[in-house]
Design an enzyme around this catalytic site. Sequence first.
Site, short mmCIF file in Angstrom:
data_model
loop_
_atom_site.label_atom_id
_atom_site.label_comp_id
_atom_site.label_asym_id
_atom_site.label_seq_id
_atom_site.Cartn_x
_atom_site.Cartn_y
_atom_site.Cartn_z
CG ASN A 1 41.06 38.09 31.27
OD1 ASN A 1 41.57 37.45 30.35
ND2 ASN A 1 39.83 38.56 31.20
CG ASP B 1 38.55 38.57 38.54
OD1 ASP B 1 37.65 38.04 39.19
OD2 ASP B 1 38.36 39.16 37.45
CD GLU C 1 36.69 34.09 39.39
OE1 GLU C 1 35.46 34.22 39.46
OE2 GLU C 1 37.41 34.85 38.72
#
Length: 492
Positions: free
Chosen positions: A137, A220, A244
């Site tokens: 990200n 993540d 996640e």
Amino acid sequence: MLLSLLTVSLAAGSALAASTDDWRRRSIYQLVTDRFATSNDSSPTCDTDDRVYCGGTWQGIVNKLDYIQGMGFDAIWISPIVANVEGSTGDGESYHGYWTADQNSLNSHFGTADDLVALSSALHARGMYLMVDVVVNHMGGTSVPPDYSTLAPFNSESKFHPFCWITDYSNQTNVEHCWLGDNSVPLVDVNTEDDSVVDFFNSWIAGIVSNYSVDGIRIDTVKHVRQDFWSGFAEASAVYTVGEIFDGDVNYVSPYTKVLGGVLDYPTWYQLTSAFESTSGSLSNLVSTVQQAQSSYANGEFTAGSFLENQDNPRFQSITTDQGLVKNAMSWPFIQDGIPILYYGQEQGYTGGGDPANREALWLSGYVTQEKPLLQLVTSLNAARKAAIAANSNYLSTALTFPSVEGSTLAVLKYPMLALLTNGGSSSTPSWSVSGTGYDANEALIDVLTCTTYTADGSGGVSITGSAGEPVIILPTIAFNQTYCQSLSGSS
């Protein structure tokens, strides 16, 4: 000199069979690389408030694999491996690995490419799996606006979303396009709508898996990237991917189960923590959330990662130290449908609160295994789960049920395992009466946590009175290796 992750070619031991289905029989020990073990077995000072590198390495993990495997774990999850922002920031150093500076280079604080290969090879020689944490990200900056030229391979502003802080978590565009972090370390949001960025990441993850014989990927901040990005990324990895999605709403998390191998089961975690953090917690809310997830997730909860602690949330014993409550909550990941995950230090009774207090150095515990009740609990739970898998060829595809939910007691059935839980606390004397267990009439049973024996009634039912508010984990005696109980009594 740092080595390119995409060009290095090393003779790592080949990855083991690491499909999503193969991971379902594993249990995972999660560790923060910098805080688990040093290369030379030294024990340097490590104050979590300082937020600095303390010296843990990949070679240090190799040195302590006996400790991990001795508890019954057959997979580990390590911190992100790539090069991070260097030096001190207003938020400390990037010892945790989540502030990427160069996607194509390794974090030299943790070791060399050869060291990472050695870790992979050492795990595979033991029949264990390696899971690597990755961040797609964002990358780490040190100012707003960041100096894009310091980031690699995306070193121009056009490869990132325009700057804006996330301000509205009910607005998915805001969540996906705006930035996490703060003015000291802005987490520069990568433009994952750019085809060249997508192509890079798909090649990059394939290279990491191949070069280092990685068996699984933890991802993540998944909800901060558009959902349709993840299916191609997961396919390119060719291994189990678990994402996640930090949210407690099953309906929000569920769609991500259709594009990844699994998710970290945050909806259940919220209810698990709430149920056992005090004697007034709601067991029925835990039950209803699990049942909703079972019917909503693409694979039920079978491929979800189940946990009580991790690097982002306060340790459970920072909330309560009542050992009855602690032992019941710790038992949950090992008795449910998904893949159990234990965060390092939990077995040693660590009590750190929120980040950074929950990232203590494990070497300060001395890796003690004797006279450690929680470490013995985890070892017994792993043994029980393995015995249940061996005894029932359909265990991993058998959805758990709740034959009894009464006040402060809960029965969880996943034949042949019957878990009897309570949030009555250590001063309580819980009792359970459960029918419809699937056990034979008058069948010999055993509590794997204490090796106490019981006998089912004439209908296969179970009536048990516990002590000190502790959980009881029942298996048919014929399914549980009695040498384990002999070794348990011999080590106490």
